[in-house]
Write a protein that holds these residues in place. Structure first.
Motif, PDB file in Angstrom:
ATOM      1  N   LEU A 105       5.973 -11.879  10.514  1.00 29.62           N
ATOM      2  CA  LEU A 105       6.445 -13.142  11.099  1.00 29.62           C
ATOM      3  C   LEU A 105       7.334 -12.927  12.322  1.00 29.62           C
ATOM      4  CD1 LEU A 105       7.299 -15.088   7.805  1.00 29.62           C
ATOM      5  CD2 LEU A 105       5.330 -15.445   9.295  1.00 29.62           C
ATOM      6  N   LEU A 106       8.215 -11.910  12.240  1.00 30.44           N
ATOM      7  CA  LEU A 106       9.220 -11.733  13.295  1.00 30.44           C
ATOM      8  C   LEU A 106       8.776 -10.792  14.405  1.00 30.44           C
ATOM      9  CD1 LEU A 106      12.451 -11.493  11.093  1.00 30.44           C
ATOM     10  CD2 LEU A 106      11.582 -13.489  12.315  1.00 30.44           C
ATOM     11  N   PHE A 107       8.033  -9.743  14.041  1.00 28.93           N
ATOM     12  CA  PHE A 107       7.673  -8.724  15.024  1.00 28.93           C
ATOM     13  C   PHE A 107       6.190  -8.739  15.388  1.00 28.93           C
ATOM     14  CE2 PHE A 107      11.361  -6.892  12.676  1.00 28.93           C
ATOM     15  CZ  PHE A 107      12.279  -6.940  13.713  1.00 28.93           C
ATOM     16  N   GLY A 108       5.442  -9.716  14.847  1.00 27.84           N
ATOM     17  CA  GLY A 108       4.041  -9.858  15.216  1.00 27.84           C
ATOM     18  C   GLY A 108       3.132  -8.790  14.650  1.00 27.84           C
ATOM     19  N   GLU A 109       3.596  -8.054  13.607  1.00 27.96           N
ATOM     20  CA  GLU A 109       2.745  -7.044  13.005  1.00 27.96           C
ATOM     21  C   GLU A 109       1.630  -7.711  12.185  1.00 27.96           C
ATOM     22  OE1 GLU A 109       5.010  -4.205  10.819  1.00 27.96           O
ATOM     23  OE2 GLU A 109       6.411  -3.813  12.462  1.00 27.96           O
ATOM     24  N   ARG A 110       0.535  -6.989  11.986  1.00 30.15           N
ATOM     25  CA  ARG A 110      -0.600  -7.523  11.233  1.00 30.15           C
ATOM     26  C   ARG A 110      -0.853  -6.680   9.990  1.00 30.15           C
ATOM     27  NH1 ARG A 110      -5.272  -9.375  15.598  1.00 30.15           N
ATOM     28  NH2 ARG A 110      -3.986 -10.897  16.732  1.00 30.15           N
ATOM     29  N   LEU A 111      -1.235  -7.348   8.899  1.00 28.16           N
ATOM     30  CA  LEU A 111      -1.558  -6.647   7.669  1.00 28.16           C
ATOM     31  C   LEU A 111      -2.984  -6.116   7.720  1.00 28.16           C
ATOM     32  CD1 LEU A 111      -0.118  -9.108   4.971  1.00 28.16           C
ATOM     33  CD2 LEU A 111       0.986  -7.101   5.959  1.00 28.16           C
ATOM     34  N   ASN A 112      -3.152  -4.844   7.340  1.00 32.30           N
ATOM     35  CA  ASN A 112      -4.510  -4.328   7.188  1.00 32.30           C
ATOM     36  C   ASN A 112      -4.970  -4.579   5.754  1.00 32.30           C
ATOM     37  OD1 ASN A 112      -3.393  -2.228   5.575  1.00 32.30           O
ATOM     38  ND2 ASN A 112      -3.002  -1.013   7.422  1.00 32.30           N
ATOM     39  N   LEU A 113      -6.155  -4.112   5.400  1.00 32.45           N
ATOM     40  CA  LEU A 113      -6.737  -4.391   4.085  1.00 32.45           C
ATOM     41  C   LEU A 113      -5.858  -3.853   2.958  1.00 32.45           C
ATOM     42  CD1 LEU A 113      -9.028  -5.424   2.302  1.00 32.45           C
ATOM     43  CD2 LEU A 113     -10.192  -3.212   2.641  1.00 32.45           C
ATOM     44  N   MET A 114      -5.418  -2.590   3.073  1.00 36.89           N
ATOM     45  CA  MET A 114      -4.603  -1.982   2.020  1.00 36.89           C
ATOM     46  C   MET A 114      -3.283  -2.738   1.837  1.00 36.89           C
ATOM     47  SD  MET A 114      -6.092   0.501   0.501  1.00 36.89           S
ATOM     48  CE  MET A 114      -7.384   1.732   0.661  1.00 36.89           C
ATOM     49  N   GLN A 115      -2.646  -3.097   2.946  1.00 32.18           N
ATOM     50  CA  GLN A 115      -1.393  -3.844   2.863  1.00 32.18           C
ATOM     51  C   GLN A 115      -1.611  -5.214   2.236  1.00 32.18           C
ATOM     52  OE1 GLN A 115      -0.404  -3.570   7.034  1.00 32.18           O
ATOM     53  NE2 GLN A 115       1.204  -2.065   6.656  1.00 32.18           N
ATOM     54  N   SER A 116      -2.734  -5.852   2.561  1.00 31.44           N
ATOM     55  CA  SER A 116      -3.036  -7.165   1.987  1.00 31.44           C
ATOM     56  C   SER A 116      -3.223  -7.069   0.476  1.00 31.44           C
ATOM     57  CB  SER A 116      -4.301  -7.737   2.631  1.00 31.44           C
ATOM     58  OG  SER A 116      -4.118  -7.915   4.021  1.00 31.44           O
ATOM     59  N   ILE A 117      -3.899  -6.000   0.021  1.00 31.80           N
ATOM     60  CA  ILE A 117      -4.063  -5.786  -1.417  1.00 31.80           C
ATOM     61  C   ILE A 117      -2.703  -5.567  -2.078  1.00 31.80           C
ATOM     62  CG2 ILE A 117      -4.994  -4.218  -3.168  1.00 31.80           C
ATOM     63  CD1 ILE A 117      -7.374  -3.711  -1.293  1.00 31.80           C
ATOM     64  N   GLY A 118      -1.850  -4.777  -1.417  1.00 33.62           N
ATOM     65  CA  GLY A 118      -0.515  -4.520  -1.945  1.00 33.62           C
ATOM     66  C   GLY A 118       0.300  -5.791  -2.085  1.00 33.62           C
ATOM     67  N   ALA A 241       7.642   5.693   5.442  1.00 36.17           N
ATOM     68  CA  ALA A 241       6.868   4.854   4.516  1.00 36.17           C
ATOM     69  C   ALA A 241       6.890   5.450   3.109  1.00 36.17           C
ATOM     70  CB  ALA A 241       5.432   4.699   5.019  1.00 36.17           C
ATOM     71  N   VAL A 242       6.747   6.779   3.024  1.00 34.83           N
ATOM     72  CA  VAL A 242       6.759   7.451   1.727  1.00 34.83           C
ATOM     73  C   VAL A 242       8.152   7.384   1.108  1.00 34.83           C
ATOM     74  CG1 VAL A 242       6.335   9.618   0.516  1.00 34.83           C
ATOM     75  CG2 VAL A 242       4.926   8.995   2.473  1.00 34.83           C
ATOM     76  N   SER A 280       1.300  -1.868  -6.322  1.00 36.36           N
ATOM     77  CA  SER A 280       1.299  -2.580  -5.033  1.00 36.36           C
ATOM     78  C   SER A 280       2.014  -1.774  -3.966  1.00 36.36           C
ATOM     79  CB  SER A 280       1.955  -3.956  -5.184  1.00 36.36           C
ATOM     80  OG  SER A 280       3.365  -3.885  -5.233  1.00 36.36           O
ATOM     81  N   MET A 281       3.079  -1.033  -4.362  1.00 38.67           N
ATOM     82  CA  MET A 281       3.798  -0.179  -3.418  1.00 38.67           C
ATOM     83  C   MET A 281       2.894   0.954  -2.898  1.00 38.67           C
ATOM     84  SD  MET A 281       6.797  -1.548  -3.211  1.00 38.67           S
ATOM     85  CE  MET A 281       6.100  -3.147  -3.602  1.00 38.67           C
ATOM     86  N   VAL A 282       2.033   1.463  -3.800  1.00 35.42           N
ATOM     87  CA  VAL A 282       1.098   2.525  -3.398  1.00 35.42           C
ATOM     88  C   VAL A 282       0.142   2.003  -2.323  1.00 35.42           C
ATOM     89  CG1 VAL A 282      -0.790   4.003  -4.179  1.00 35.42           C
ATOM     90  CG2 VAL A 282       1.241   3.714  -5.614  1.00 35.42           C
ATOM     91  N   PHE A 283      -0.384   0.787  -2.524  1.00 36.42           N
ATOM     92  CA  PHE A 283      -1.290   0.208  -1.533  1.00 36.42           C
ATOM     93  C   PHE A 283      -0.556  -0.071  -0.212  1.00 36.42           C
ATOM     94  CE2 PHE A 283      -4.125  -0.552  -5.114  1.00 36.42           C
ATOM     95  CZ  PHE A 283      -5.372  -0.349  -4.529  1.00 36.42           C
ATOM     96  N   LEU A 284       0.705  -0.490  -0.307  1.00 37.57           N
ATOM     97  CA  LEU A 284       1.475  -0.713   0.919  1.00 37.57           C
ATOM     98  C   LEU A 284       1.666   0.595   1.669  1.00 37.57           C
ATOM     99  CD1 LEU A 284       4.277  -3.219  -0.195  1.00 37.57           C
ATOM    100  CD2 LEU A 284       2.192  -3.711   1.078  1.00 37.57           C
ATOM    101  N   TYR A 285       1.917   1.681   0.917  1.00 41.59           N
ATOM    102  CA  TYR A 285       2.053   2.986   1.558  1.00 41.59           C
ATOM    103  C   TYR A 285       0.757   3.427   2.228  1.00 41.59           C
ATOM    104  CZ  TYR A 285       1.568   8.015   1.794  1.00 41.59           C
ATOM    105  OH  TYR A 285       1.247   9.283   2.207  1.00 41.59           O
ATOM    106  N   LEU A 286      -0.362   3.291   1.488  1.00 40.76           N
ATOM    107  CA  LEU A 286      -1.655   3.692   2.041  1.00 40.76           C
ATOM    108  C   LEU A 286      -1.993   2.889   3.301  1.00 40.76           C
ATOM    109  CD1 LEU A 286      -3.743   4.024  -1.258  1.00 40.76           C
ATOM    110  CD2 LEU A 286      -2.866   5.871   0.182  1.00 40.76           C
ATOM    111  N   GLY A 287      -1.596   1.619   3.312  1.00 45.27           N
ATOM    112  CA  GLY A 287      -1.847   0.793   4.486  1.00 45.27           C
ATOM    113  C   GLY A 287      -0.914   1.065   5.633  1.00 45.27           C
ATOM    114  N   SER A 288       0.186   1.795   5.366  1.00 48.93           N
ATOM    115  CA  SER A 288       1.178   2.067   6.418  1.00 48.93           C
ATOM    116  C   SER A 288       1.011   3.462   7.018  1.00 48.93           C
ATOM    117  CB  SER A 288       2.598   1.930   5.837  1.00 48.93           C
ATOM    118  OG  SER A 288       2.804   0.637   5.315  1.00 48.93           O
ATOM    119  N   ARG A 289       0.069   4.244   6.501  1.00 49.17           N
ATOM    120  CA  ARG A 289      -0.109   5.623   7.005  1.00 49.17           C
ATOM    121  C   ARG A 289      -0.674   5.624   8.408  1.00 49.17           C
ATOM    122  NH1 ARG A 289      -3.066   9.243   2.591  1.00 49.17           N
ATOM    123  NH2 ARG A 289      -2.657  10.773   4.206  1.00 49.17           N
TER     124      ARG A 289
END
Length: 289
Positions: A105-118, A241-242, A280-289
């Motif tokens: 919302l604030l920095f205009g970042e976009r969620l990828n698939l893994m982050q969305s699942i997380g 991220a880790v 969910s944290m694991v998926f957020l990590y995988l999406g942030s790599r």
């Protein structure tokens, strides 16, 4: 080495939450929080001296961080006093999800698939936690302490986003992490003093304070957790991220203490909620790599 430091930091955070719960049981919140900030400031005095005051241009940003964090801590301490540790820990662990959504919302970042699942798994875990809470008579949308907890998590997430601005050398102010750590704790102690003297003290008979030896351990484990966290970040090859994901594992430590030492209820259903949240944290990590 940095991942060992990260796991140690997570363990310290779990103990920090546990000693908060023990200290706050049938005890006044404001003096416990004041002592927490005061003792932590004393422990961080060498950093205060080492980093120096600098300029007011720098300090005013740290003062704002102090206001944000103290708001989160006040609400969180009241929630911790009145809610089971096995519920507070998992809800607190949703903070990275809120930080991620805030970055969108604030920095205009976009969620990828893994982050969305997380994010989806975290939302599912939250609704399952509501069901677990009902088994103990805690109705999320009617319980004021749950609202305190949610407010504390939201302010904590805001603090995380603000940290990104304060300490990022690229898109922020690039402030020294140790200077921020030591001075924001000092300002919190100053802010807690009038609350202690003019809010709690006049009505202390209705909210009595009892000294417990668990109280200094809140500060000791908090300062230790943050010191290990900053040490981990400074190691060559450290992955933020880790490190952030590992630190959320503190909920496991506090959960185990709540389950086996404090003997809280409905452990099986809460354990499933926590595992789903950690997934969910694991998926957020995988999406942030």
């Amino acid at each position: 080495m940095w991942w060992l430091l990260s796991f140690a930091s997570a363990a310290m955070l779990g103990c920090y939450d546990s000693f908060k719960k023990i200290s706050l049981k049938d005890n006044a919140v404001i003096p416990v929080l004041f002592l927490n900030t005061f003792i932590a400031t004393c422990l961080l005095t060498p950093l205060l001296i080492r980093t120096g005051f600098g300029s007011w241009e720098v300090q005013r940003w740290i003062v704002l961080k102090s206001v944000i964090v103290l708001s989160s801590w006040l609400a969180g301490y009241y929630a911790m006093k009145h809610l089971p540790l096995t519920l507070v820990g998992p809800v607190n662990a949703t903070r990275p999800v809120l930080v991620l959504l805030g970055a969108v919302l604030l920095f205009g970042e976009r969620l990828n698939l893994m982050q969305s699942i997380g994010v989806g798994l975290a939302i599912l875990a939250y609704f399952l936690m509501r069901i677990s809470g009902k088994k103990e008579g805690i109705v999320f949308h009617r319980n004021k302490w749950v609202f305190c907890l949610i407010f504390a998590v939201l302010m904590g997430a805001l603090s995380g986003l603000y940290d990104k601005y304060l300490m990022s050398p690229d898109s922020g102010l690039g402030l020294d992490r140790l200077q921020v750590l030591s001075w924001f704790m000092f300002y919190q102690t100053l802010m807690m003093l009038p609350l202690l003297l003019f809010v709690w003290l006049p009505g202390r008979s209705s909210s009595p304070f009892q000294w417990r030896w668990s109280i200094p351990f809140i500060s000791i484990f908090l300062v230790s957790a943050d010191f290990l966290y900053f040490q981990a970040l400074s190691q060559p090859g450290a992955l933020i991220a880790v490190i952030s994901m590992i630190r959320r594992g503190s909920a496991v430590v506090s959960f185990l203490i709540g389950a086996f030492i404090l003997k809280e209820q409905n452990i099986k259903s809460k354990a499933f909620d926590l595992m789903l949240l950690l997934l969910s944290m694991v998926f957020l990590y995988l999406g942030s790599r």
